[in-house]
Design a protein around this motif. Structure first.
Motif, PDB file in Angstrom:
ATOM      1  N   UNK A   1       4.316  -3.791  96.480  1.00 20.94           N
ATOM      2  CA  UNK A   1       4.604  -5.078  97.128  1.00 20.94           C
ATOM      3  C   UNK A   1       4.660  -6.248  96.154  1.00 20.94           C
ATOM      4  N   UNK A   2       3.962  -6.130  95.034  1.00 24.67           N
ATOM      5  CA  UNK A   2       3.810  -7.270  94.125  1.00 24.67           C
ATOM      6  C   UNK A   2       5.143  -7.706  93.518  1.00 24.67           C
ATOM      7  N   UNK A   3       5.888  -6.755  92.966  1.00 26.39           N
ATOM      8  CA  UNK A   3       7.129  -7.123  92.283  1.00 26.39           C
ATOM      9  C   UNK A   3       8.188  -7.621  93.261  1.00 26.39           C
ATOM     10  N   UNK A   4       8.104  -7.188  94.506  1.00 21.03           N
ATOM     11  CA  UNK A   4       9.000  -7.726  95.520  1.00 21.03           C
ATOM     12  C   UNK A   4       8.724  -9.211  95.763  1.00 21.03           C
ATOM     13  N   UNK A   5       7.434  -9.594  95.724  1.00 15.10           N
ATOM     14  CA  UNK A   5       7.085 -11.006  95.868  1.00 15.10           C
ATOM     15  C   UNK A   5       7.583 -11.804  94.670  1.00 15.10           C
ATOM     16  N   UNK A   6       7.469 -11.225  93.479  1.00 16.11           N
ATOM     17  CA  UNK A   6       7.982 -11.896  92.288  1.00 16.11           C
ATOM     18  C   UNK A   6       9.499 -12.070  92.368  1.00 16.11           C
ATOM     19  N   UNK A   7      10.210 -11.044  92.855  1.00 15.48           N
ATOM     20  CA  UNK A   7      11.664 -11.150  92.984  1.00 15.48           C
ATOM     21  C   UNK A   7      12.059 -12.258  93.951  1.00 15.48           C
ATOM     22  N   UNK A   8      11.253 -12.480  94.961  1.00 10.72           N
ATOM     23  CA  UNK A   8      11.552 -13.511  95.950  1.00 10.72           C
ATOM     24  C   UNK A   8      11.226 -14.910  95.432  1.00 10.72           C
ATOM     25  N   UNK A   9      10.018 -15.099  94.926  1.00 13.25           N
ATOM     26  CA  UNK A   9       9.558 -16.446  94.572  1.00 13.25           C
ATOM     27  C   UNK A   9       9.673 -16.773  93.083  1.00 13.25           C
ATOM     28  N   UNK A  10       9.678 -15.752  92.230  1.00 17.71           N
ATOM     29  CA  UNK A  10       9.676 -15.978  90.777  1.00 17.71           C
ATOM     30  C   UNK A  10      10.664 -15.033  90.104  1.00 17.71           C
ATOM     31  N   UNK A  11      11.946 -15.124  90.450  1.00 17.63           N
ATOM     32  CA  UNK A  11      12.920 -14.145  89.949  1.00 17.63           C
ATOM     33  C   UNK A  11      13.058 -14.113  88.434  1.00 17.63           C
ATOM     34  N   UNK A  12      12.943 -15.258  87.769  1.00 19.20           N
ATOM     35  CA  UNK A  12      13.065 -15.251  86.309  1.00 19.20           C
ATOM     36  C   UNK A  12      11.897 -14.486  85.670  1.00 19.20           C
ATOM     37  N   UNK A  13      10.700 -14.663  86.216  1.00 16.61           N
ATOM     38  CA  UNK A  13       9.565 -13.887  85.725  1.00 16.61           C
ATOM     39  C   UNK A  13       9.788 -12.398  85.973  1.00 16.61           C
ATOM     40  N   UNK A  14      10.263 -12.055  87.171  1.00 15.42           N
ATOM     41  CA  UNK A  14      10.482 -10.651  87.488  1.00 15.42           C
ATOM     42  C   UNK A  14      11.513 -10.029  86.548  1.00 15.42           C
ATOM     43  N   UNK A  15      12.576 -10.742  86.258  1.00 10.91           N
ATOM     44  CA  UNK A  15      13.568 -10.238  85.303  1.00 10.91           C
ATOM     45  C   UNK A  15      12.953 -10.078  83.918  1.00 10.91           C
ATOM     46  N   UNK A  16      12.092 -11.013  83.531  1.00 11.82           N
ATOM     47  CA  UNK A  16      11.407 -10.887  82.245  1.00 11.82           C
ATOM     48  C   UNK A  16      10.532  -9.648  82.198  1.00 11.82           C
ATOM     49  N   UNK A  17       9.910  -9.316  83.317  1.00 15.28           N
ATOM     50  CA  UNK A  17       9.077  -8.111  83.375  1.00 15.28           C
ATOM     51  C   UNK A  17       9.924  -6.851  83.256  1.00 15.28           C
ATOM     52  N   UNK A  18      11.060  -6.817  83.931  1.00 19.88           N
ATOM     53  CA  UNK A  18      11.948  -5.654  83.833  1.00 19.88           C
ATOM     54  C   UNK A  18      12.487  -5.513  82.415  1.00 19.88           C
ATOM     55  N   UNK A  19      12.896  -6.613  81.814  1.00 17.01           N
ATOM     56  CA  UNK A  19      13.396  -6.542  80.431  1.00 17.01           C
ATOM     57  C   UNK A  19      12.303  -6.061  79.484  1.00 17.01           C
ATOM     58  N   UNK A  20      11.056  -6.486  79.743  1.00 14.55           N
ATOM     59  CA  UNK A  20       9.943  -5.989  78.937  1.00 14.55           C
ATOM     60  C   UNK A  20       9.812  -4.479  79.081  1.00 14.55           C
ATOM     61  N   UNK A  21       9.915  -3.965  80.306  1.00 13.21           N
ATOM     62  CA  UNK A  21       9.821  -2.517  80.514  1.00 13.21           C
ATOM     63  C   UNK A  21      10.906  -1.778  79.738  1.00 13.21           C
ATOM     64  N   UNK A  22      12.107  -2.337  79.713  1.00 15.89           N
ATOM     65  CA  UNK A  22      13.193  -1.696  78.973  1.00 15.89           C
ATOM     66  C   UNK A  22      12.971  -1.797  77.466  1.00 15.89           C
ATOM     67  N   UNK A  23      12.402  -2.903  77.005  1.00 15.79           N
ATOM     68  CA  UNK A  23      12.058  -3.001  75.584  1.00 15.79           C
ATOM     69  C   UNK A  23      10.993  -1.973  75.213  1.00 15.79           C
ATOM     70  N   UNK A  24      10.029  -1.769  76.099  1.00 21.06           N
ATOM     71  CA  UNK A  24       9.008  -0.746  75.853  1.00 21.06           C
ATOM     72  C   UNK A  24       9.657   0.626  75.749  1.00 21.06           C
ATOM     73  N   UNK A  25      10.642   0.882  76.609  1.00 16.73           N
ATOM     74  CA  UNK A  25      11.381   2.157  76.534  1.00 16.73           C
ATOM     75  C   UNK A  25      12.077   2.296  75.180  1.00 16.73           C
ATOM     76  N   UNK A  26      12.725   1.235  74.720  1.00 20.24           N
ATOM     77  CA  UNK A  26      13.416   1.288  73.435  1.00 20.24           C
ATOM     78  C   UNK A  26      12.438   1.491  72.285  1.00 20.24           C
ATOM     79  N   UNK A  27      11.254   0.898  72.392  1.00 17.29           N
ATOM     80  CA  UNK A  27      10.264   0.988  71.312  1.00 17.29           C
ATOM     81  C   UNK A  27       9.515   2.310  71.309  1.00 17.29           C
TER      82      UNK A  27
END
Length: 748
Positions: free
Chosen positions: A380-406
């Motif tokens: 439920x948490x990331x859904x709330x971020x997508x609704x109220x804090x989309x830029x933060x949520x996108x930053x979190x997803x990009x971080x996850x992808x950077x972790x994958x690359x690293x």
């Protein structure tokens, strides 16, 4: 004249009332008891640094005989019932279930120098906690201690009485298992160093890493030194010279010390009451970066200026404004939003530096996030971020992808660029899919899909999905396969496969969509028609026995389940509710089983597997009122304006996200499916301030005639048109201007 006086008084009182802003309702003490694992310390939104009181427990007799640590709960620096202050910590986590961090402690004392924390600790009183501020009074020393913070640096302020005073920096105490540290005096006003941390949940001690710091006092110390318990090494008396009208340090104790149980002290002899400030910057990259973080974020700003800036930042981050309801309900709501904005927090320094995952390199990013408790937060948490804090949520997803690359893998439970492998499942895939499907697409979906498939399809040496070869072969994990909680873990893999199937559909990959969609239903193979529960199985298809559906609750070990029992997992997979209802034998049997879970007290509000259960009645036509009743009563019982006001561990904001949604009247019922289910809101008006880049209307208004009696939905309208469903898609929500709930006290 009389009328003018009355008018003036009315305006005065009205102005005073209007001055109460959303930030003023935040109560950081909520969750500091009942194992909520929050702390009341000073922190900025998404702060890397936080300044929290660190306390230990008294014995059962209540006398001053403190234990080394609270024997009941070790995952946070502060428990409200404990009353023995041993310092302010500078890096902490909020609402987690395992010990880590809680280090770099600052402690003021008076009289002779004492460096043993069980001897120098003090009882305290008169605590005050606000968003970005904490204070208390140390009764042993007559010292008022205060703290405020920005994202990577903070200030603690100590009001010393006349006489001998000491300010200690203890690197030996903390919640982490590691002990190693280094420190060095730069001058009589500055010390720098680092402290090792890193085995969260006692996992992977070989991955321990340093947190660096620079600490500066505003008053030069006549004597200063270091200790390596129990010995102390005192610096010489400071000698000074004047240069260009400024006093400069010339000679003193400049010893660098490395080892365990280290500390530094500043000693004073005040001829009157004095205030000493300690300014601390932290970094996970270097001492130089810690110093830069301190200079850039605080510099010459006063304590009050720093607090004012952080208070403003919190007020601006509270993107939902509510009208109506009680003062306590507003406090619960806004404090829940506050807790949801602590983690994931920023890892990068002011200059963008951060430690990469597994590479031993320093990366660059202006929004590198950390503390991904994904087994909890995907629900439920990331859904709330997508609704109220989309830029933060996108930053979190990009971080996850950077972790994958690293590192080569998506994160599972990441902390400060280390993978702790805590909990089970493949939750990052679910979060990424859910984000994309809600229209937040500004990230590399092809790399994301590649990462999802790697986690799902790698059959050997897969750290994300242990036992995945058996899972694909049998459709489930068996009790013989060696994977912890095989029933729970099967369901978690199913949830991830559903998410992958949805992304595959979106990307036009029909074969993958069919493959993962089918596999997402494989939990059917664990359904026992006799008990109408999901049961552990052997690899040969026989049921594991003996089977106790009640076993496993309250963290009791159970062969089939993770942190729960058969009741708390049977309805976890909401992406197949029609299939689940059919398995149960129809809607009546489903309702009876769901009722039994609540009535027999098998529902666990404090844990994630059954967190959506109150909303499942919305799948039963004519029984939706039970959702409204359950959610209303659960909020009243478990979410309150008091230290024990969370049902248990906040799980980095998940329980807080649950109550935010419940009080707004909607809930994201299925991860990776952009749909909400509805219930009665708690306020007369809720205005959600939305990012126009992703939500063109700029706001969503939720209105109702809510009251303590009016808890049942009579009618729902969206922009004046009746909405006859208890579900609403994310796209419908984006288009809506106003959702109106007509409520009554009659079940419908």
């Amino acid at each position: 004249m009389k009328r003018l006086i009355i008018l003036a008084m009315s305006l005065l009182w009205g102005g005073m009332y209007a001055q109460k802003q959303a930030v003023d309702y935040i109560n950081p003490f909520i969750g500091t008891s009942n194992f909520g694992a929050t702390h009341p310390g000073a922190i900025a939104p998404r702060g890397m640094l936080s300044i929290s009181p660190f306390n230990v427990a008294f014995d059962t007799k209540g006398v001053e005989a403190p234990l080394e640590k609270d024997s009941r709960w070790l995952s946070n620096p502060y428990v409200n019932e404990n009353k023995f202050f041993t310092g302010f910590t500078h890096v902490n986590m909020s609402g987690v279930g395992c010990p880590e961090l809680g280090v770099i402690l600052a402690m003021p004392t008076t009289g002779a120098l004492e460096v043993e924390h069980l001897k120098y600790g003090s009882p305290y009183k008169d605590e005050v906690a606000k968003a970005g501020y904490y204070s208390t009074f140390l009764t042993k020393y007559g010292i008022k201690a205060e703290a405020t913070a920005r994202q990577r640096a903070g200030i603690s302020r100590y009001h010393f009485p006349k006489g001998e005073g000491n300010l200690l920096i203890n690197l030996g105490l903390g919640l982490t298992n590691e002990q190693g540290a280094m420190l060095k005096f730069v001058s009589p006003t500055e010390v720098e160093g680092m402290r090792m941390v890193g085995s969260f949940c006692y996992n992977s001690p070989e991955l321990a890493y340093p947190v660096y710091f620079v600490a500066k006092v505003n008053k030069p110390a006549k004597h200063y030194g270091v200790w390596q318990h129990p010995a102390t090494y005192e610096g010489v008396e400071a000698k000074w010279m004047t240069y260009n009208g400024k006093t400069r340090f010339k000679e003193g104790f400049m010893r660098e010390v490395v080892g365990d149980s280290l500390g530094a002290y500043f000693r004073y002899n005040f001829d009157k009451e004095e205030v000493v400030e300690l300014r601390v910057g932290v970094s996970y990259v270097s001492i130089a970066n810690a110093r830069e973080n301190l200079e850039k974020e605080i510099g010459n700003k006063t304590f009050d200026e720093v607090y004012a800036a952080t208070r403003t930042a919190w007020n601006e981050q509270l993107k939902a404004q509510v009208t109506g309801g009680t003062e306590d309900e507003k406090t619960v709501f806004y404090t829940a939003l506050y807790h949801a904005l602590i983690h994931p927090n920023l890892l990068n320094d002011h200059n963008g530096d951060y430690p990469e995952s597994t590479t031993n390199k320093i990366g660059k990013n202006t929004k590198r996030f950390t503390v991904f408790s994904l087994w909890d937060t995907y629900r439920n948490y990331h859904q709330l971020m997508s609704l109220l804090y989309p830029e933060d949520q996108l930053g979190m997803v990009r971080t996850m992808l950077d972790i994958y690359k690293e590192s080569g893998w998506l994160p599972k439970w990441e902390l400060n660029s280390t993978e702790t492998f805590t909990m089970v499942g493949d939750p990052a895939s679910i979060v990424i899919a859910d984000t994309y499907l809600r229209g937040l697409t500004d990230f590399d979906i092809n790399t994301a899909y590649e990462a999802m498939l790697k986690g799902a399809n790698t059959l050997k040496n897969n750290p994300i999905r242990p036992g995945v070869e058996e899972y694909w072969r049998l459709g489930y994990l068996s009790v013989d396969g060696g994977v912890r909680g095989p029933v729970s873990t099967t369901q978690e893999y199913n949830a991830a496969d559903f998410a992958i199937a949805q992304i595959a559909k979106k990307l036009g990959k029909k074969a993958d969509a069919a493959k993962f969609g089918k596999q997402s239903l494989s939990y059917h193979k664990l359904f026992d028609k006799q008990t109408k529960l999901l049961r552990p199985k052997h690899a040969n298809g026989s049921w594991y026995a003996p089977f106790d559906p009640n076993s496993g609750a309250n963290f009791e070990e159970n062969v089939g389940y993770i942190e729960g029992n058969a009741w708390q997992y049977v309805f976890m997979l909401t992406h197949d509710m029609k299939g689940t209802i059919k398995l149960m034998g129809g809607e009546k049997a489903f309702e009876q089983q769901l009722d039994h879970i609540f009535n027999s007290k098998q529902y666990d509000m404090a844990n994630e597997p059954d967190i959506a259960y109150p909303y499942l009645y919305n799948y039963l036509k004519g029984r939706e009122w039970k959702t409204q009743q359950r959610v209303h009563s659960l909020i009243n019982e478990y979410f309150q304006n008091k230290p024990a006001g969370l049902p248990g561990n906040d799980d980095t904001g998940v329980m807080s996200a649950w109550v935010v949604y419940g009080m707004m009247g909607l809930y994201p019922i299925t991860p990776a499916e952009p749909i909400y289910t509805l219930t009665a809101p708690r306020f007369e008006k809720i205005v959600l301030q939305l990012d126009k880049k992703y939500y063109p209307n700029g706001q969503l208004i939720i209105e109702s005639n809510a009251s303590p009696e009016n808890i049942y939905i009579k009618k729902i309208t969206i922009d004046g048109k009746e909405h006859k469903s208890y579900f609403i898609t994310h796209d419908e929500l984006k288009k809506a201007h106003t959702i109106r709930f007509e409520l009554s006290n009659i079940k419908k």
